[in-house]
Design an enzyme around this catalytic site. Structure first.
Site, PDB file in Angstrom:
ATOM      1  N   LYS A  46      -1.848  11.947   3.880  1.00  0.00           N
ATOM      2  CA  LYS A  46      -2.076  11.468   2.593  1.00  0.00           C
ATOM      3  C   LYS A  46      -3.838  10.981   2.436  1.00  0.00           C
ATOM      4  O   LYS A  46      -4.324  11.588   1.309  1.00  0.00           O
ATOM      5  CB  LYS A  46      -1.715   9.801   2.407  1.00  0.00           C
ATOM      6  N   ARG A 119       4.165   0.415  -2.464  1.00  0.00           N
ATOM      7  CA  ARG A 119       4.927   0.719  -1.519  1.00  0.00           C
ATOM      8  C   ARG A 119       6.439   0.251  -1.588  1.00  0.00           C
ATOM      9  O   ARG A 119       7.122   0.554  -0.560  1.00  0.00           O
ATOM     10  CB  ARG A 119       4.263   0.399  -0.099  1.00  0.00           C
ATOM     11  N   ARG A 154      -4.010  11.129  16.839  1.00  0.00           N
ATOM     12  CA  ARG A 154      -4.970  10.536  15.462  1.00  0.00           C
ATOM     13  C   ARG A 154      -5.980   9.581  16.193  1.00  0.00           C
ATOM     14  O   ARG A 154      -5.445   8.594  17.162  1.00  0.00           O
ATOM     15  CB  ARG A 154      -4.062  10.072  14.529  1.00  0.00           C
ATOM     16  N   ARG A 187      -5.466   3.615  16.312  1.00  0.00           N
ATOM     17  CA  ARG A 187      -5.019   2.291  15.679  1.00  0.00           C
ATOM     18  C   ARG A 187      -4.199   1.828  16.496  1.00  0.00           C
ATOM     19  O   ARG A 187      -3.123   2.612  17.052  1.00  0.00           O
ATOM     20  CB  ARG A 187      -4.487   2.988  14.336  1.00  0.00           C
ATOM     21  N   ARG A 198       7.434   2.114  11.504  1.00  0.00           N
ATOM     22  CA  ARG A 198       6.586   2.446  10.350  1.00  0.00           C
ATOM     23  C   ARG A 198       7.328   3.496   9.585  1.00  0.00           C
ATOM     24  O   ARG A 198       7.730   3.348   8.328  1.00  0.00           O
ATOM     25  CB  ARG A 198       5.334   2.831  10.536  1.00  0.00           C
TER      26      ARG A 198
HETATM   27  P1  ATP Z   1      -1.165   6.523   7.278  1.00  0.00           P
HETATM   28  O1  ATP Z   1      -2.517   5.757   7.511  1.00  0.00           O
HETATM   29  O2  ATP Z   1      -0.894   7.318   8.466  1.00  0.00           O
HETATM   30  O3  ATP Z   1      -0.880   7.170   6.059  1.00  0.00           O
HETATM   31  P2  ATP Z   1       0.193   4.545   6.639  1.00  0.00           P
HETATM   32  O4  ATP Z   1       0.470   4.589   5.349  1.00  0.00           O
HETATM   33  O5  ATP Z   1       1.467   3.721   7.278  1.00  0.00           O
HETATM   34  O6  ATP Z   1      -0.036   5.200   7.617  1.00  0.00           O
HETATM   35  P3  ATP Z   1      -1.622   2.384   6.105  1.00  0.00           P
HETATM   36  O7  ATP Z   1      -1.589   2.712   4.598  1.00  0.00           O
HETATM   37  O8  ATP Z   1      -3.116   2.597   6.564  1.00  0.00           O
HETATM   38  O9  ATP Z   1      -0.806   3.068   6.728  1.00  0.00           O
HETATM   39  O10 ATP Z   1      -1.131   0.828   6.320  1.00  0.00           O
HETATM   40  C1  ATP Z   1      -1.130   0.249   7.556  1.00  0.00           C
HETATM   41  C2  ATP Z   1      -0.263  -1.134   7.479  1.00  0.00           C
HETATM   42  O11 ATP Z   1      -0.786  -1.635   6.629  1.00  0.00           O
HETATM   43  C3  ATP Z   1       1.239  -0.649   6.754  1.00  0.00           C
HETATM   44  O12 ATP Z   1       1.950  -0.368   8.208  1.00  0.00           O
HETATM   45  C4  ATP Z   1       1.600  -2.161   6.444  1.00  0.00           C
HETATM   46  O13 ATP Z   1       1.822  -3.137   7.429  1.00  0.00           O
HETATM   47  C5  ATP Z   1       0.048  -2.580   5.972  1.00  0.00           C
HETATM   48  N1  ATP Z   1       0.244  -2.092   4.291  1.00  0.00           N
HETATM   49  C6  ATP Z   1      -0.630  -1.087   3.715  1.00  0.00           C
HETATM   50  N2  ATP Z   1      -0.344  -0.880   2.437  1.00  0.00           N
HETATM   51  C7  ATP Z   1       0.627  -1.882   2.079  1.00  0.00           C
HETATM   52  C8  ATP Z   1       1.290  -2.291   0.948  1.00  0.00           C
HETATM   53  N3  ATP Z   1       1.130  -1.572  -0.156  1.00  0.00           N
HETATM   54  N4  ATP Z   1       2.352  -3.177   1.040  1.00  0.00           N
HETATM   55  C9  ATP Z   1       2.549  -3.683   2.386  1.00  0.00           C
HETATM   56  N5  ATP Z   1       2.092  -3.402   3.492  1.00  0.00           N
HETATM   57  C10 ATP Z   1       0.942  -2.528   3.364  1.00  0.00           C
HETATM   58 MG    MG Z   2      -3.546   6.290   5.169  1.00  0.00          MG
END
Ligand code: ATP
Ligand code: MG
Length: 255
Positions: A46, A119, A154, A187, A198
């Protein structure tokens, strides 16, 4: 009640101009507003695709994970509160992320891409209650095995969110951020057992949103294993979307 009022007020003020330089392909008319969401499992690319989209089309990139990590880094009360959720691979509570994102949305212009938000259903419903349905939702559909491998190599520059992959996209100097020269690290939530949690959370809480957006007629899915291969298709799709958004607006004006 108070928090939902706060949300309404915040989202209804998403009208300010923003300072990004626009960089449209020369054959493309610039849509004056464009609101999009990128969905995909953790590690689906993403961030990589979103960055290219934002650079190419002049959209603001709003990354919920980076906003949360910034709070952690600054050691704020909120940062402390979310640490347990993030480090165990769980989602942070809806109320909390909604209020944080609504603050963030106050500062954005009319053209943006949301990465990591919404999400869950409550998050999506809140967002669309306040800003209306977005123009398009991009979903990256990447096999989970590929994702697990990718996350193993990563590294991230914590302060900026810049992400590297030691195999596909290494930093110019080993283990140093290209822009600041500061060290890059793993991370904590990229450890294999947290990644599994996750992915499970994604399946249970976020994947059902695909149907919601499919029914709304705004979902576009991209399958593959490499961001570089997927990117030209995403670009072509968004060019067409923005052109048609613009010509719809012109038609409405004429009518
Ligand atoms: P990547 O960065 O690989 O796409 P990801 O989408 O799981 O992975 P991030 O978007 O960086 O990771 O989010 C990291 C953490 O932050 C998630 O695992 C969650 O705990 C929290 N988080 C981020 N966005 C949300 C959201 N919209 N609702 C709830 N928790 C969130
Ligand atoms: Mg991300």
């Amino acid at each position: 009640m108070i928090s939902s009022l706060f949300f309404i007020l915040s989202f209804s003020s998403v009208v300010q101009a923003h300072p990004l330089t626009l960089n449209f392909p020369s054959n493309m008319s610039a849509a004056s507003t464009f609101r999009t969401i990128i969905l995909g499992a953790p590690g689906s690319g993403k961030g990589t695709i979103a960055e290219r989209v934002c650079k190419t089309f002049g959209l603001q990139h709003i990354v919920s994970g980076d906003i949360l990590r910034k709070q952690q880094q600054e050691n704020t009360e909120l940062g402390k509160e979310v640490t347990n959720y993030i480090s165990s691979g769980a989602l942070v509570p809806d109320e909390l992320i909604i209020s944080l994102m609504s603050k963030e949305m106050k500062t954005v212009g009319p053209k943006w891409l949301l990465d990591g938000f919404p999400r869950t259903f409550p998050q999506a419903e809140k967002l669309h209650k306040e800003v209306g349905m977005v123009d398009s939702v991009i979903n990256l559909d990447i096999p989970f095995d590929v994702i697990r491998k990718r996350i193993e190599s990563r590294y991230i520059h914590f302060a900026s969110g810049r992400t590297y992959n030691l195999e596909f996209n290494p930093p110019k100097v080993p283990f140093k951020d290209d822009v600041t020269g500061e060290p890059i690290t793993r991370r904590p939530d990229d450890e294999p057992e947290v990644v599994m949690a996750r992915l499970k959370t994604y399946r249970e809480r976020t994947e059902p949103l695909l149907d919601y957006y499919r029914k709304a007629g705004v979902l576009k899915e991209f399958q593959g294993t490499e961001s570089n291969v997927i990117w030209p298709f995403v670009k072509e799709y968004l060019e067409a979307q923005m052109n048609s958004a613009e010509s719809n607006k012109r038609d409405k004006k004429r009518a």
